[in-house]
Design a protein around this motif. Structure first.
Motif, PDB file in Angstrom:
ATOM      1  N   THR A   1       0.855  -1.191   0.000  1.00 21.91           N
ATOM      2  CA  THR A   1       0.000   0.000   0.000  1.00 21.91           C
ATOM      3  C   THR A   1       0.885   1.232   0.000  1.00 21.91           C
ATOM      4  O   THR A   1       1.777   1.368   0.842  1.00 21.91           O
TER       5      THR A   1
ATOM      6  N   SER B   1      -8.087   9.612   2.272  1.00 18.02           N
ATOM      7  CA  SER B   1      -7.996   9.604   3.732  1.00 18.02           C
ATOM      8  C   SER B   1      -8.880  10.681   4.358  1.00 18.02           C
ATOM      9  O   SER B   1      -9.192  11.701   3.737  1.00 18.02           O
TER      10      SER B   1
ATOM     11  N   TYR C   1      -4.450   6.773  -0.541  1.00 15.03           N
ATOM     12  CA  TYR C   1      -3.786   5.479  -0.405  1.00 15.03           C
ATOM     13  C   TYR C   1      -4.242   4.571  -1.546  1.00 15.03           C
ATOM     14  O   TYR C   1      -5.417   4.574  -1.929  1.00 15.03           O
TER      15      TYR C   1
ATOM     16  N   SER D   1      -7.367   0.874  -7.455  1.00 10.64           N
ATOM     17  CA  SER D   1      -8.403   1.568  -6.689  1.00 10.64           C
ATOM     18  C   SER D   1      -7.718   2.444  -5.649  1.00 10.64           C
ATOM     19  O   SER D   1      -6.630   2.128  -5.168  1.00 10.64           O
ATOM     20  N   CYS D   2      -8.361   3.529  -5.300  1.00 10.85           N
ATOM     21  CA  CYS D   2      -7.721   4.528  -4.451  1.00 10.85           C
ATOM     22  C   CYS D   2      -8.660   4.924  -3.317  1.00 10.85           C
ATOM     23  O   CYS D   2      -9.864   5.080  -3.519  1.00 10.85           O
ATOM     24  N   LYS D   3      -8.088   5.086  -2.125  1.00 13.25           N
ATOM     25  CA  LYS D   3      -8.878   5.502  -0.966  1.00 13.25           C
ATOM     26  C   LYS D   3      -8.417   6.888  -0.526  1.00 13.25           C
ATOM     27  O   LYS D   3      -7.218   7.130  -0.383  1.00 13.25           O
TER      28      LYS D   3
ATOM     29  N   LYS E   1      -7.106   2.002  11.993  1.00 11.81           N
ATOM     30  CA  LYS E   1      -8.241   2.884  11.689  1.00 11.81           C
ATOM     31  C   LYS E   1      -8.935   3.417  12.934  1.00 11.81           C
ATOM     32  O   LYS E   1      -9.521   4.499  12.906  1.00 11.81           O
TER      33      LYS E   1
END
Length: 504
Positions: free
Chosen positions: A40, A68, A75, A64-66, A103
């Motif tokens: 990651t 924050s 990320y 795929s992208c997260k 998290k």
């Protein structure tokens, strides 16, 4: 006896062949294992442009992208073989590999207990794969650091560029460091006035490169030295009973005990990141020595825009092939230069009323052209021009521009808040004239939001606000406005007054 000796030699040859084959298979096995390693990656991006950066990651890496909760970070998961592509992303500032993410981290009530948990955390983290990625990534950083070192060892004298402006020799040498040994470098420079000067610089860099190679060979002998590291803590949130320095100190001490590394705050090999946002903790290892926005610009002005932010602004308006893109207040040319680099199938015009700004933009364009021609052996130019003009009276035909992207004066370092009350309405009016009705769009950055909002409210018949992105520019709370040109044709104010006076 000879038969026995011959049989023995054959056996040794067979064993040697088998050992060599085993070593090759083992090496290829390790290599393939590293290539297929999934990790990651975290990236810092200009605040407000997280979605833009995520779209670029999906488009160029297929990951795929997260986004924050902590503004300015994204990320995404990649295989290590895609690491080089990650360094080519245009919208990210800094990169790091994630060691572990928590998290919903439960902090203890007292400071002593929290800091003790940080100490215990260091020995429980899965460091192996992230350190493998860091080691592979070092190959990118070494090349960068080597060029940087040559530039630092260069003479600090000033040279004249033939236009009365003094230029740092380091800026010139920067263009020749990586390919200094190649014979085609001087072929490009046909101007006798600078040919002797350039050859001198290349000769200096050749000598420096030889010294570098000698240094590298001596460093290989001491490659097994103890690594130096530092811990950087970035903390956001009001409910923490500890400071960033305290967290970095105690966690760093535990990392030092675990790896037996040497702490060094300046000349470090490994930078461990401890990012804390409310109850979320991310531990990572930095993959960039300096921000990736440091590109394109060699001649800086008082308000040079970051290249990553320039890319985000351009991407907002979705340039299409053959679009004409104008920055009417270009400054050092960061926006049009970034546009010409990434969207080379469009035509970009950089303009400003300040001759010094236009000169800086032209020098930056020239530097980029030189870099492309030397390092990448590209003989063609860029679809970009620099022009001096008056923003309120652009020498462009009505409805001839597809996209306008610019960083407007904030009224702090450039201009004044008082002048903006007259400047902003005049700018929006002239932009509406040159922008194509119905399909034209504009992306405008300003910190003087009150003045801009007031000016835009008077131009509702030609400009429609589509989107607003809030950004942080050097600690200033600014906004990026995406505007769409309405289908109504431009009518000059004097013609409007005549229509009002004409009786029906």
């Amino acid at each position: 006896m000879s038969d026995i000796q011959e049989a023995t030699d054959q056996l040794l040859d067979v064993n040697l062949f088998e050992n060599q084959r085993f070593v090759k298979v083992t090496e290829s096995g390790h290599r393939s294992e590293s290539e297929h390693l999934q990790v990651t990656i975290g990236a810092t991006v200009p605040t407000g442009f997280e979605q833009t950066a995520a779209d670029e990651v999906r488009e160029k890496l297929g990951s795929s992208c997260k986004i924050s909760k902590d503004r300015g970070k994204i990320y995404f998961d990649i295989s290590v073989e895609s690491l080089a592509k990650v360094h080519c992303l245009r919208s990210v500032d800094n990169l790091f590999v994630v060691v572990q993410e928590f998290k919903d981290y439960q902090f203890k009530e007292t400071k002593e207990e929290v800091l003790k948990d940080f100490e215990d955390l260091a020995g429980k983290l899965p460091w192996t794969d992230p350190l493998k990625v860091w080691k592979i990534n070092t190959s990118f950083k070494k090349k960068k650091a080597k060029r940087k070192k040559v530039n630092q060892n260069s003479s600090k004298g000033k040279i004249n560029n033939g236009q009365g402006e003094k230029i740092d020799e380091r800026d010139v040498k920067k263009e020749f460091t990586s390919n200094a040994g190649e014979p085609h470098i001087l072929d490009y420079y046909e101007n006798p006035a600078i040919k002797e000067e350039i050859s001198t610089l290349v000769g200096d860099d050749l000598a420096s490169s030889k010294e570098e190679e000698a240094d590298e060979s001596s460093k290989e002998e001491t490659d097994h030295r103890v690594l130096k590291f530092r811990v950087t803590c970035n903390r956001a949130g009001e409910k923490h009973c500890f400071t960033s320095n305290e967290a970095a100190r105690d966690f760093g001490g535990a990392v030092q005990d675990y790896f037996k590394w040497k702490a060094d705050m300046t000349s470090f090999d490994v930078e461990v990141l401890l990012n804390i946002h409310d109850n979320e903790i991310v531990v990572g290892i930095a993959l960039t020595e300096e921000s990736l926005h440091r590109r394109n610009i060699t001649h800086f002005g008082p308000t040079t825009l970051r290249s990553t932010l320039a890319y985000g602004m351009l991407r907002l308006c979705a340039p299409q092939p053959s679009d004409i893109i104008v920055d009417p207040m270009c400054g050092t040319g960061a926006i049009p230069i970034e546009g010409a680099t990434e969207w080379s199938n469009c035509y970009h015009i950089a303009g400003d009323n300040n001759p010094l700004a236009v000169n800086r933009a032209a020098n930056n364009i020239s530097s980029l052209l030189t870099k492309n021609q030397i390092q990448e052996s590209k003989s063609w130019g860029l679809p970009i021009d620099a022009v001096q003009w008056d923003i309120c009276s652009l020498p462009l035909r009505t409805g001839s521009v597809d996209i306008i992207v610019t960083d407007m004066p904030f009224g702090k370092r450039m201009g004044s808040k008082k002048r903006n009350w007259n400047l902003y309405p005049a700018c929006l009016q002239e932009m509406s004239r040159v922008c194509r009705p119905g399909t034209g769009r504009a992306v405008l950055l300003t910190q003087d939001k009150k003045c801009f909002t007031k000016a835009l409210s008077r131009m509702g018949h030609v400009w429609r606000k589509v989107h607003t992105i809030w950004v942080n520019i050097g600690g200033l709370h600014a906004a990026v406005y995406l505007l769409k040109r309405t289908s109504q044709g431009f009518v000059h104010p004097s013609e409007q007054d005549e229509e009002k006076r004409t009786p029906w």
